[in-house]
Design a protein around this motif. Sequence first.
Motif, PDB file in Angstrom:
ATOM      1  N   PRO A 120      45.698  11.393  16.035  1.00 50.14           N
ATOM      2  CA  PRO A 120      46.970  11.321  15.630  1.00 50.14           C
ATOM      3  C   PRO A 120      47.476  12.893  15.112  1.00 50.14           C
ATOM      4  O   PRO A 120      48.656  13.123  15.406  1.00 50.14           O
ATOM      5  N   GLU A 121      46.587  13.397  14.456  1.00 50.05           N
ATOM      6  CA  GLU A 121      47.030  14.745  13.832  1.00 50.05           C
ATOM      7  C   GLU A 121      46.978  15.701  14.989  1.00 50.05           C
ATOM      8  O   GLU A 121      48.024  16.628  14.884  1.00 50.05           O
ATOM      9  N   MET A 122      46.231  15.693  16.006  1.00 48.78           N
ATOM     10  CA  MET A 122      46.130  16.647  17.171  1.00 48.78           C
ATOM     11  C   MET A 122      47.532  16.362  17.863  1.00 48.78           C
ATOM     12  O   MET A 122      48.313  17.440  18.361  1.00 48.78           O
ATOM     13  N   LEU A 123      47.791  15.247  18.136  1.00 51.39           N
ATOM     14  CA  LEU A 123      49.270  15.000  18.657  1.00 51.39           C
ATOM     15  C   LEU A 123      50.503  15.424  18.098  1.00 51.39           C
ATOM     16  O   LEU A 123      51.314  15.804  18.681  1.00 51.39           O
ATOM     17  N   ASP A 124      50.426  15.162  16.553  1.00 53.47           N
ATOM     18  CA  ASP A 124      51.479  15.793  15.702  1.00 53.47           C
ATOM     19  C   ASP A 124      51.442  17.206  15.918  1.00 53.47           C
ATOM     20  O   ASP A 124      52.606  18.099  16.185  1.00 53.47           O
ATOM     21  N   LEU A 125      50.259  17.980  15.929  1.00 52.61           N
ATOM     22  CA  LEU A 125      50.210  19.508  15.874  1.00 52.61           C
ATOM     23  C   LEU A 125      50.752  19.797  17.107  1.00 52.61           C
ATOM     24  O   LEU A 125      51.676  20.883  17.401  1.00 52.61           O
ATOM     25  N   VAL A 126      50.536  19.198  18.407  1.00 57.27           N
ATOM     26  CA  VAL A 126      50.852  19.598  19.733  1.00 57.27           C
ATOM     27  C   VAL A 126      52.322  19.336  19.651  1.00 57.27           C
ATOM     28  O   VAL A 126      53.012  20.165  20.357  1.00 57.27           O
ATOM     29  N   ALA A 127      52.883  18.196  19.280  1.00 59.88           N
ATOM     30  CA  ALA A 127      54.309  18.076  19.481  1.00 59.88           C
ATOM     31  C   ALA A 127      55.074  19.271  18.649  1.00 59.88           C
ATOM     32  O   ALA A 127      56.268  19.438  19.093  1.00 59.88           O
ATOM     33  N   ARG A 128      54.431  19.779  17.666  1.00 59.03           N
ATOM     34  CA  ARG A 128      55.169  20.697  16.696  1.00 59.03           C
ATOM     35  C   ARG A 128      54.994  22.170  17.453  1.00 59.03           C
ATOM     36  O   ARG A 128      56.218  23.009  17.273  1.00 59.03           O
ATOM     37  N   THR A 129      54.080  22.504  18.332  1.00 57.31           N
ATOM     38  CA  THR A 129      53.942  23.756  18.724  1.00 57.31           C
ATOM     39  C   THR A 129      53.826  24.015  20.302  1.00 57.31           C
ATOM     40  O   THR A 129      53.808  24.957  20.652  1.00 57.31           O
ATOM     41  N   ARG A 130      53.857  22.875  20.887  1.00 58.78           N
ATOM     42  CA  ARG A 130      53.983  22.692  22.242  1.00 58.78           C
ATOM     43  C   ARG A 130      53.108  23.502  23.182  1.00 58.78           C
ATOM     44  O   ARG A 130      53.699  24.484  23.716  1.00 58.78           O
ATOM     45  N   PRO A 136      46.755  11.004  24.474  1.00 60.98           N
ATOM     46  CA  PRO A 136      45.901  10.219  23.479  1.00 60.98           C
ATOM     47  C   PRO A 136      44.374  10.320  23.870  1.00 60.98           C
ATOM     48  O   PRO A 136      43.516  10.184  22.944  1.00 60.98           O
ATOM     49  N   ARG A 137      44.116  10.588  25.253  1.00 62.06           N
ATOM     50  CA  ARG A 137      42.602  10.604  25.482  1.00 62.06           C
ATOM     51  C   ARG A 137      42.279  11.979  26.207  1.00 62.06           C
ATOM     52  O   ARG A 137      40.924  12.092  26.789  1.00 62.06           O
ATOM     53  N   THR A 138      43.004  12.879  25.896  1.00 58.51           N
ATOM     54  CA  THR A 138      42.662  14.076  26.429  1.00 58.51           C
ATOM     55  C   THR A 138      41.689  14.687  25.845  1.00 58.51           C
ATOM     56  O   THR A 138      40.720  15.330  26.346  1.00 58.51           O
ATOM     57  N   ARG A 149      43.137  23.229   6.346  1.00 58.76           N
ATOM     58  CA  ARG A 149      43.352  23.701   5.228  1.00 58.76           C
ATOM     59  C   ARG A 149      44.118  22.760   4.430  1.00 58.76           C
ATOM     60  O   ARG A 149      45.078  22.119   4.485  1.00 58.76           O
ATOM     61  N   ASP A 150      43.397  22.517   3.333  1.00 57.42           N
ATOM     62  CA  ASP A 150      43.870  21.486   2.182  1.00 57.42           C
ATOM     63  C   ASP A 150      43.754  20.179   2.923  1.00 57.42           C
ATOM     64  O   ASP A 150      44.760  19.260   2.828  1.00 57.42           O
ATOM     65  N   GLY A 151      42.876  19.969   3.867  1.00 58.96           N
ATOM     66  CA  GLY A 151      42.567  18.662   4.539  1.00 58.96           C
ATOM     67  C   GLY A 151      43.682  18.453   5.734  1.00 58.96           C
ATOM     68  O   GLY A 151      43.201  17.712   6.771  1.00 58.96           O
ATOM     69  N   ALA A 152      44.596  19.370   5.935  1.00 61.91           N
ATOM     70  CA  ALA A 152      45.408  19.115   7.045  1.00 61.91           C
ATOM     71  C   ALA A 152      45.185  20.120   8.376  1.00 61.91           C
ATOM     72  O   ALA A 152      44.766  21.198   8.333  1.00 61.91           O
TER      73      ALA A 152
END
Length: 249
Positions: A120-130, A136-138, A149-152
């Motif tokens: 879920p965090e990886m998908l969010d990072l990808v959505a913001r940086t493209r 989901p299964r990549t 950093r600081d858990g994020a």
Amino acid sequence: MAGSGGDEAATAAAHVLDNPALAALTGPHARFAERRGRVLRYPLDVSPWLALPDEPDARDWADLAALAGPGAEVPLPGFRGEVPEDWEITFRIEGVQLVDDGLDAAPDAEAVRLGPADVPEMLDLVARTRPGPFLPRTIELGTYLGVRRDGALIAMAGERLHPPGWTEISAVCTDPGFRGEGLATRLIRAVAHGIRERGETPFLHTSAQNANAIRLYESLGFRLRRRTAFAAARTPRRPADERSAAAVA
């Protein structure tokens, strides 16, 4: 001597990286392959990459249409030819393929291996940086490393296509608030280190228009191997049997 030169040309034309998705889906990634005739693809929640034969014929296009379904948009990575007249090209951009040519690969103390719980965090990072497709299964395609950093999760990179002897580095991205710290460089080197440890060679793809990324990759020790193209096309909106029936009527 003339025969020898012809053999060398044939060997060069058949390089495994000329059709990397086909080489991967008939090789190390065969477990992912969905096949119809000579057409192969990854599951839609794993990767959009699919593999056509080097010179697809009418049967191959019909098989791809049947596999994708009516009116579906399908990627055609590396394809520069003409699609059938009842297909529609939806986009086409020029790309480049770069290969390791002296990359200074090294592990990174801050990089952590990412797993299914991190998706879920990886998908969010990808959505913001493209950086390109990440689904989901990549993560099942290979090793993904990230920096927190600081858990994020603030940066990541990983492995995608896996032709025999080679592994593609993909999904290289950094949160905009942390750019300029060299995180992408460190993660590329760390992912490449893991690839090298398996006795394989890293390679990657990017847009030919992405001059900044190309400069970065070349400064790290990648070199241009070939120019390629990334395209997509829409399948006919009616199945072939319906079109044939309409023509007869």
